[in-house]
Write a protein that holds these residues in place. Sequence first.
Motif, mmCIF file in Angstrom:
data_model
loop_
_atom_site.group_PDB
_atom_site.id
_atom_site.type_symbol
_atom_site.label_atom_id
_atom_site.label_comp_id
_atom_site.label_asym_id
_atom_site.label_seq_id
_atom_site.Cartn_x
_atom_site.Cartn_y
_atom_site.Cartn_z
ATOM 1 N N VAL A 1 68.036 -59.226 70.152
ATOM 2 C CA VAL A 1 66.794 -58.369 70.231
ATOM 3 C C VAL A 1 67.656 -57.183 68.919
ATOM 4 O O VAL A 1 68.554 -57.027 69.810
ATOM 5 C CB VAL A 1 66.828 -57.531 71.911
ATOM 6 N N LEU B 1 62.033 -62.458 74.512
ATOM 7 C CA LEU B 1 62.621 -61.262 73.946
ATOM 8 C C LEU B 1 63.131 -61.689 72.340
ATOM 9 O O LEU B 1 63.271 -61.078 71.779
ATOM 10 C CB LEU B 1 63.626 -60.065 74.416
ATOM 11 N N ALA C 1 62.944 -59.697 69.089
ATOM 12 C CA ALA C 1 61.755 -58.521 68.967
ATOM 13 C C ALA C 1 62.728 -57.851 68.253
ATOM 14 O O ALA C 1 64.203 -57.355 67.998
ATOM 15 C CB ALA C 1 62.252 -58.802 70.507
ATOM 16 N N SER C 2 61.817 -56.877 67.424
ATOM 17 C CA SER C 2 62.939 -55.395 67.178
ATOM 18 C C SER C 2 62.268 -54.597 67.929
ATOM 19 O O SER C 2 61.300 -53.897 67.779
ATOM 20 C CB SER C 2 62.591 -55.151 65.771
ATOM 21 N N ILE D 1 57.452 -51.943 69.741
ATOM 22 C CA ILE D 1 58.276 -52.917 70.395
ATOM 23 C C ILE D 1 57.703 -54.408 69.434
ATOM 24 O O ILE D 1 57.048 -54.511 69.601
ATOM 25 C CB ILE D 1 58.665 -53.064 71.529
ATOM 26 N N ASN E 1 57.186 -58.388 68.691
ATOM 27 C CA ASN E 1 58.018 -58.985 69.086
ATOM 28 C C ASN E 1 57.336 -60.730 68.870
ATOM 29 O O ASN E 1 56.127 -60.755 68.572
ATOM 30 C CB ASN E 1 57.861 -59.188 70.852
#
Length: 115
Positions: free
Chosen positions: A11, A81, A84-85, A99, A101
């Motif tokens: 993440v 996740l 994901a950012s 988010i 993803n």
Amino acid sequence: MTDTALETHGVALTDAAAAKVKSLLEQEGRDDLRLRLAVQPGGCSGLIYQLYFDERLLDGDVTRDFEGVEVVVDKMSVPYLDGASIDFEDTIQKQGFTIDNPQAQGSCACGDSFH
């Protein structure tokens, strides 16, 4: 496989999100909190995100530091996740954390859950 916890997760936290998290923690006068991202069953598409501050570290949690902001993900959520950012938007139309993803195959119309 051993019982040893993973050292990190996939993440990412954008600079804007990290700055907002730092600002919120300063407002609260807390330096013992981490930003926790988790996936829980629920919503119209099957899974929902949980994003909140947490002072605990649980067995199996994996962490990653972004210049003083620690992001924690539990071991069950890690596969959902990866990549994901977490970002923070502050515009006329929208204010809040988002988010992005790549693991999400689809989402509901409201955008609050995914599968």
